[in-house]
Design an enzyme around this catalytic site. Structure first.
Site, PDB file in Angstrom:
ATOM      1  N   ASP A 710      61.920  34.705  42.726  1.00 51.62           N
ATOM      2  CA  ASP A 710      63.307  34.470  42.320  1.00 51.62           C
ATOM      3  C   ASP A 710      63.983  35.782  41.960  1.00 51.62           C
ATOM      4  O   ASP A 710      63.322  36.771  41.606  1.00 51.62           O
ATOM      5  CB  ASP A 710      63.318  33.515  41.124  1.00 51.62           C
ATOM      6  CG  ASP A 710      64.665  32.867  40.934  1.00 51.62           C
ATOM      7  OD1 ASP A 710      65.547  33.052  41.791  1.00 51.62           O
ATOM      8  OD2 ASP A 710      64.855  32.176  39.924  1.00 51.62           O
ATOM      9  N   GLU A 767      71.236  31.818  46.548  1.00 57.92           N
ATOM     10  CA  GLU A 767      71.806  31.044  45.454  1.00 57.92           C
ATOM     11  C   GLU A 767      73.156  31.635  45.068  1.00 57.92           C
ATOM     12  O   GLU A 767      73.398  32.833  45.221  1.00 57.92           O
ATOM     13  CB  GLU A 767      70.876  31.055  44.244  1.00 57.92           C
ATOM     14  CG  GLU A 767      70.451  32.436  43.797  1.00 57.92           C
ATOM     15  CD  GLU A 767      69.472  32.391  42.632  1.00 57.92           C
ATOM     16  OE1 GLU A 767      69.229  31.294  42.124  1.00 57.92           O
ATOM     17  OE2 GLU A 767      68.974  33.470  42.260  1.00 57.92           O
TER      18      GLU A 767
END
Length: 827
Positions: A710, A767
């Site tokens: 991430d 994202e």
């Protein structure tokens, strides 16, 4: 050049009232002593040798009084003339006593470099004290020492005269201090009272003995110097004992006790300045911690460490000028109190000087020792209004500076992870996790007596279908309970049923809409056309479990979900869809943590994670999230919905193998395939303890759980992580995705990340997709999956199912057209 005595100065703004007070004291002194001084001219030749002996000793002793060092303005020096002048008052009256006292005050004023007004005030205060004592003696039977034995009335008169002298003298001094410096009258008077009673009281009690000896023979008068010397030594020993209790024995600096007294006094002074509107009404507490002192102690021994501390204290004393105070708190911690500041820049300037002074190597035994320091600054009144608060906030700032590898930091609430509010928030979080908003046990196990129901794929289902999890009406509540909304498969039939029932119609009107406005998927007719960018822009991408900024949707129903546990609120999971860009199909969701607090409302996820990560509560929180997500995956699987759920984990979770055991147990218990669960880790977590983190990740990979990296690009050693870790997915950080439409550097980073991940066989998720242009640019760059408000906001699980029923896949038109992608111009 020696700085002027602060007692010779009057603060600005107080000159008028203080001068009026001094003039009043002098006027009263002249009125009460003038008649006695006038009559002294006729009686002076008749005074005996004993009087002259006492007068000479009084003047001589006051030429060298004992001035306690470090005393506050509320206390005074020890003047031996008090004993002689009070004895003269008892033996020969007011006039001789006032005259001798005035000469003694003049001599001591010259000797101690007092200002003229101060010398005059001292003479006036003594004259008033002697006049008050003389008035008490006149209430007795007459001349006390005229001859014969003293009776009880004579002794009472002498005692009353001494008390009157002390009260008037001490009262005038404390009143003068109050008018000059604005000090609180009673605390300062009480603080100096014990010392004054011990020193001045002893001198007053010697006076009757001295008069009695003088009546017998003038040769006995000098013998009083012996007890006077004892009083002098007693006062000096008392002060030395007080100093030893307030000084650090190694460095000679003030210790914590002295620092506490200084800060408390300065806080009251600066509060008075602030009340008067003066600009210099701030003070700063600087906390200093040496960076590499432990290495010196371990390598060279404590003796060398002590010498290093002495040298550091000398450097601090050279940098800090009076009236600022330097103190050693213990170990390698020092503190500085700065007074009379206008803003924090002055404290920062001094802190920079201290850093430069400590940066120079300290030569000890031919070895240059390199030590630095980290400094935290807390400012009064912005960061605290008492010693304890200022000290704690300076400590927080100091550790914040260490954490940021900086030298100086000013306290900010954001860096305070242990404030009272956050400790209360942590306690509430622990309580809601231990109790659970759905009644489950702490470890997530199902109740023993609960029937086990499994779906067609073997997934464990609740005993009763979760049509409506809201609790029924309570007998103590007068509020009408809303009827459950029947969610029919056919939307037209559901509308007809709802419209026909007035109660259901009112409940539906007050319930939140399942589909947010502006979603292109709400109308099937719009599924085949290009979306309108003006209606697709939304708020920033919500936070994940790792605590990024998260604006909570305002239309969330505060009564939705299970009943809160006690008064700690409710922990719940929201899910945000992840969409395959090429096909428009939903391939997974990201689990997002939410906490609805009973008093604070929706808690900021970033603050929630920051609070939890500082304690063992993070372990409970991760366990709760894993339980909820795996259980939800089982429910979706039983309903025929095959999705992958991504869960964020923290550094603390990866340092032990407990999370791997828990995930394996929950997947088996609920019958969920391991590939349906994915854990997201950050590069910062990898850098904390790479060996232990890699061991945990390897175990999870062997179980079959997917691992995603991430916030790619914001940490360290990213390429090494891509090569060594068993990853299945890389998530491009939203900070790059949000700026790629306008910033060529961000666009280049996103393209390079996608190409690199593709070359390594990794899936790429972007994202923070907020608009159509970003969506198209990601498609042109070859990104696999997108997530953000362009598609949908985070929502509870029940709303996600309704959203998915209305959703129509949106596919980009044409191939990978990157004509609109901004590129860096040639250099």
């Amino acid at each position: 050049m020696e700085p002027p005595d602060p007692r010779n100065l009057v603060p600005p703004g107080r000159t008028a009232q203080f001068s009026a007070f001094v003039a009043s004291v002098l006027a009263v002194a002249v009125l009460v002593s003038a008649p006695a001084l006038v009559s002294l001219a006729t009686t002076l030749p008749e005074l005996p040798v004993a009087f002259w002996t006492m007068a000479v000793l009084a003047v001589a002793c006051d030429a060298r009084p004992f001035l306690p060092p470090g005393r506050r303005q509320s206390s005074s020096a020890v003047f031996p003339s008090t004993c002689f002048t009070f004895a003269i008052l008892l033996g020969w009256g007011l006039g001789p006593a006032v005259a001798v006292q005035a000469v003694a005050v003049l001599v001591s004023g010259v000797r101690m470099r007092h200002a003229p007004w101060r010398t005059a005030f001292n003479a006036g205060q003594y004259a008033c004290s002697l006049a008050a004592a003389y008035a008490v003696t006149r209430l007795g039977p007459g001349d006390l020492f005229a001859g014969g034995l003293l009776g009880w009335t004579d002794i009472a008169a002498i005692g009353g005269a001494g008390v009157a002298w002390f009260l008037v003298n001490y009262g005038l001094v404390t009143a003068a201090v109050r008018l000059r410096f604005g000090e609180r009258w009673w605390p300062n008077a009480w603080h100096g009272l014990p010392f004054e009673l011990l020193s001045t009281g002893s001198l007053l009690l010697l006076a009757p003995v001295l008069v009695t000896a003088a009546r017998a023979s003038a040769a006995l008068v000098p013998l009083v110097l012996v007890p006077l010397f004892a009083v002098y030594r007693m006062a000096r020993l008392t002060v030395e004992q007080h100093q030893l209790a307030s000084l650090d024995p190694l460095t000679g600096l003030a210790n914590r006790k002295a620092l506490l007294a200084e800060v408390n006094e300065q806080v009251h002074r600066h509060a008075a300045r602030g009340a008067r509107g003066e600009p210099d009404a701030r003070l700063a507490l600087l906390l200093i911690d040496l960076d590499r002192f432990k290495n010196v102690n371990d390598a060279l021994g404590h003796a060398v460490g002590d010498r290093l501390l002495v040298e550091v204290s000398a450097r601090l004393t050279d940098v800090v000028e009076p009236p600022d105070l330097v103190a050693r708190l213990g170990g390698d911690e020092f503190a500085i109190v700065m007074t009379g500041l206008t803003d924090v820049t002055e404290a920062r300037a001094l802190a920079d000087q201290v850093v430069r002074a400590l940066a120079e190597p300290v030569p000890l035994d031919g070895l240059p020792l390199d030590v630095g320091g980290s400094i935290g600054i807390a400012l009064y009144p912005e960061h605290g209004e008492d010693f304890a608060t200022l000290m704690r906030h300076a400590d927080v700032a100091m550790y914040d500076a260490k954490h940021r590898n900086d030298t100086v930091a000013v306290y900010t609430a954001e860096s305070d992870h242990n404030s009272a509010e956050r400790l209360g928030l942590l306690a509430d979080l622990r309580r809601v996790l231990e109790v659970g908003s759905t009644g489950r046990a702490v470890d997530g196990d199902a109740p023993v007596d609960a029937p086990v129901v499994r779906g067609g794929d073997g997934a464990v289902l609740p005993a009763s279908p979760p049509v409506d999890e809201r609790p029924g009406p309570r007998w103590w509540s007068r509020r009408r309970h809303r009827p459950p909304l029947v969610a029919h498969d056919d939307e037209l039939i559901a509308r007809i049923v709802t419209g026909a029932d007035p109660i259901l119609r009112r409940a539906a009107r007050s319930a939140p809409s399942a589909a947010p406005t502006g979603e292109p998927w709400a109308d099937p007719a719009r599924a085949a056309v290009q979306p309108d960018p003006a209606r697709l822009d939304g708020p920033p991408d919500p936070a994940r479990l790792d605590g990024q900024p998260d604006p909570v949707p305002s239309d969330a129903d505060p009564e939705r979900g299970a009943e809160p546990a006690g008064d700690a609120g409710e922990i719940m999971m929201y899910y945000q869809p992840q969409i395959a860009i090429a096909t428009g199909e939903m391939v997974g969701v990201e689990a997002l943590l939410r906490w609805r607090h009973p008093r604070r409302g929706m808690v900021d996820p970033e603050e929630l994670i920051r609070v939890a990560e500082q304690s063992a509560v993070m372990r409970l929180l991760t366990r709760r999230v894993v339980d909820d997500v795996v259980e939800q995956l089982a429910k979706w699987s039983a309903a025929g919905l095959s999705l992958r759920a991504a869960v964020n984990v923290s550094v603390r979770d990866l340092h032990t193998g407990e999370i791997a055991d828990q995930i394996a147990d929950r997947l088996t218990r609920y019958g969920v395939a391991p590939e349906r669960l994915q854990l997201e880790i950050t590069e910062g977590a990898l850098m904390a303890d790479p060996r232990r983190v890699l061991t945990t990740i390897t175990r999870l990979h062997r179980i079959g759980v997917g691992i995603a990296l991430d916030d790619f690009g914001t940490g360290y050693s990213s390429l090494q992580h891509l090569r060594r870790l068993p990853l299945s997915e890389v998530k491009v950080d939203r900070s790059f995705v949000l700026g790629m439409t306008d910033d060529t550097d961000d666009a280049a980073i996103v393209r390079s990340t996608i190409e690199l991940s593709k070359a390594l066989g990794l899936r790429v998720v972007a994202e923070g997709v907020e608009d159509e242009r970003t969506w198209r640019m990601l498609h042109a760059a070859g990104c696999d999956v997108a997530q953000g408000w362009f598609y949908a906001r985070p929502m509870p699980a029940e709303e996600l199912v309704a959203w998915l029923a209305r959703y129509r896949p949106l596919r980009p038109l044409g191939g990978h057209d990157d004509a609109d992608t901004p590129r860096r111009p040639g250099r």
